[in-house]
Every structure is written in structure tokens, then in C-alpha cells.
Design a protein around this motif. Structure first.
Motif, PDB file in Angstrom:
ATOM      1  N   ASP A   1       2.421   5.018  -1.155  1.00 50.23           N
ATOM      2  CA  ASP A   1       1.867   6.296  -1.614  1.00 50.23           C
ATOM      3  C   ASP A   1       2.308   6.600  -3.042  1.00 50.23           C
ATOM      4  O   ASP A   1       1.570   7.217  -3.815  1.00 50.23           O
ATOM      5  CB  ASP A   1       2.336   7.432  -0.695  1.00 50.23           C
ATOM      6  CG  ASP A   1       1.975   7.186   0.753  1.00 50.23           C
ATOM      7  OD1 ASP A   1       0.770   7.125   1.055  1.00 50.23           O
ATOM      8  OD2 ASP A   1       2.908   7.042   1.575  1.00 50.23           O
TER       9      ASP A   1
ATOM     10  N   ARG B   1       0.825  -1.219   0.000  1.00 56.59           N
ATOM     11  CA  ARG B   1       0.000   0.000   0.000  1.00 56.59           C
ATOM     12  C   ARG B   1       0.861   1.272   0.000  1.00 56.59           C
ATOM     13  O   ARG B   1       0.735   2.131   0.884  1.00 56.59           O
ATOM     14  CB  ARG B   1      -0.926   0.012   1.216  1.00 56.59           C
ATOM     15  CG  ARG B   1      -1.833  -1.189   1.321  1.00 56.59           C
ATOM     16  CD  ARG B   1      -2.927  -1.140   0.278  1.00 56.59           C
ATOM     17  NE  ARG B   1      -3.869  -2.250   0.428  1.00 56.59           N
ATOM     18  CZ  ARG B   1      -4.916  -2.460  -0.363  1.00 56.59           C
ATOM     19  NH1 ARG B   1      -5.136  -1.626  -1.370  1.00 56.59           N
ATOM     20  NH2 ARG B   1      -5.722  -3.476  -0.185  1.00 56.59           N
TER      21      ARG B   1
ATOM     22  N   ARG C   1      -7.937   2.021  -4.541  1.00 55.03           N
ATOM     23  CA  ARG C   1      -7.288   3.257  -4.107  1.00 55.03           C
ATOM     24  C   ARG C   1      -5.849   3.236  -4.625  1.00 55.03           C
ATOM     25  O   ARG C   1      -4.909   3.003  -3.870  1.00 55.03           O
ATOM     26  CB  ARG C   1      -7.327   3.383  -2.590  1.00 55.03           C
ATOM     27  CG  ARG C   1      -8.742   3.474  -2.019  1.00 55.03           C
ATOM     28  CD  ARG C   1      -8.742   3.561  -0.507  1.00 55.03           C
ATOM     29  NE  ARG C   1      -8.075   4.765  -0.038  1.00 55.03           N
ATOM     30  CZ  ARG C   1      -7.867   5.054   1.247  1.00 55.03           C
ATOM     31  NH1 ARG C   1      -8.274   4.194   2.188  1.00 55.03           N
ATOM     32  NH2 ARG C   1      -7.264   6.174   1.587  1.00 55.03           N
TER      33      ARG C   1
END
Length: 219
Positions: free
Chosen positions: A48, A46, A73
Motif C-alpha cells: 500500500d 503489492r 495500480r
């Protein structure tokens, strides 16, 4: 802490980027991967920001980009390239990449560029973007540049700051506007210019000569 994943088929490139970025405060390379490992790594870590090699022998960067963009996402993705083939970059930018970096980018520049990406800005290597100006957002005879005349003075100011790589929050601070107002301006800019995203708008600003002028005003 900005979490970064580096995807490249060459171990030396992966370790080099990891070593350099981990020296920058507030940035951590949480994993590196080859193209075939990339999607699983991104789902697990996950991050950025993902720095993604555009040409790899096992799974190419464009395929990985499509997979990342399909995630619920998705992280911000910038393409890594030696820039020996323009059409790959064009496809990546149209596919949702937030910019591109040359693999020979100066080490001290990498940290600030990653921070720009994490903040929602765009990153366009000046040396590489020059050869793209005639190709994005359309063909050489595309009347896109003339559509800049449809923008208000304030929208041109926002476009210039966007092309400089600033996030909405940074643009707001620079122009004394709320982030929400900047977001509305960016949406209007993309609609009027008929482009799909911030990167194409930034390249169009360069084509229109706005950055050379140093302000939002057209000559």
C-alpha cells in the motif's frame, strides 16, 4: 493491515524502519529492497505504501519512482531523505510522490505518518518543507500564491485540511461533507491553483500562510 515496502541502499536503514514500523498495530513491512531490487519487489508484494530513498548508488530513487508510477495500480510513495539536496525532492514531488520523510524522523511518528499516506493524505516533514516553500509549486516569482484568492471559503477550508495531511474521508468528517463532495472540492482546488497534485497544493497553502492562520480564511 497496511503493507509497506522500504527501499534504501543501506541495510541498517532498511532494518531500522522495518523494526520500528512492525511495532505499530495495523502496519506490516512486507519486504525491504535496494534500488535495483525495488520494482520487482513492489510488483511481487503489492504494498500500500513504499518508503523510497531518494539517493541510491545502484538505481536512484527518482528512477524507481517513475517505474512505480507507471504501474497499473501504483502504491503511495513517500521519499526518504537526509535533505541535503532540494532539487531531488522538488523533482520527486513533481513526479508524483505523496510526500517526504527525513531519515531522522522520531520513531513514534513513523506509524501515524504511514497511516496518513495509506489513507490518501500527504506527508511533509515540517523541518524540510520550510526550505522548499520558495520553490514549489513554481519559481520564487511565480504568482501562484495569488491564485489562492480564487478559492471559495469552503475550498480554502478543504485546502487547509489537505495540507494538514488529512484524507478525503477525514476532511469530510471534519467539515461534515461527503467524500464525493470533498473530492470535487479537491479537484477544483488543483485546477484553480494550477498544480498537479495534493503535495504541491499543500506546499502552496503553507506559502500562502493558510496554515499559520489555522483556518481557511486569508488575512
Amino acid at each position: 493491515m497496511i503493507r509497506v515496502v522500504v527501499v534504501d541502499d543501506e541495510a541498517l536503514v532498511r532494518s531500522g524502519f522495518e523494526l520500528i514500523l512492525n511495532t505499530h498495530e495495523g502496519i506490516e513491512v512486507v519486504a525491504t529492497a535496494t534500488g535495483g531490487q525495488a520494482l520487482d519487489t513492489v510488483l511481487r508484494e503489492r504494498p500500500d505504501v513504499v518508503l523510497l530513498d531518494i539517493r541510491m548508488p545502484d538505481t536512484d530513487g527518482l528512477t524507481v519512482l517513475r517505474g512505480i508510477r507507471a504501474m497499473p495500480r501504483p502504491p503511495v510513495v513517500a521519499m526518504l531523505t537526509t535533505f541535503d539536496s532540494d532539487e531531488y525532492i522538488v523533482t520527486a514531488l513533481r513526479g508524483g510522490a505523496a510526500g517526504f520523510l527525513l531519515k531522522d524522523t522520531e520513531p513514534e511518528q513513523l506509524g501515524p505518518l504511514v497511516r496518513t499516506l495509506a489513507a490518501g493524505g500527504v506527508v511533509l516533514s515540517p523541518k524540510a518543507s520550510r526550505s522548499l516553500l520558495h520553490r514549489l509549486p513554481g519559481e520564487p516569482d511565480d504568482p501562484a500564491v495569488r491564485r489562492v484568492d480564487l478559492l471559495t471559503c469552503r475550498e480554502r477550508e478543504v485546502l487547509v485540511r489537505l495540507a494538514e495531511g488529512l484524507s478525503n474521508a477525514d476532511i469530510g468528517a471534519r467539515l461534515h461533507l461527503s467524500a464525493g463532495t470533498v473530492k470535487d472540492h479537491v479537484s477544483a482546488i488543483l485546477t484553480k491553483l494550477r498544480v498537479a497534485g495534493r503535495v504541491q497544493a499543500a506546499l502552496l497553502a503553507q506559502r500562502a500562510g493558510l496554515l499559520r492562520e489555522g483556518s481557511g480564511e486569508r488575512p
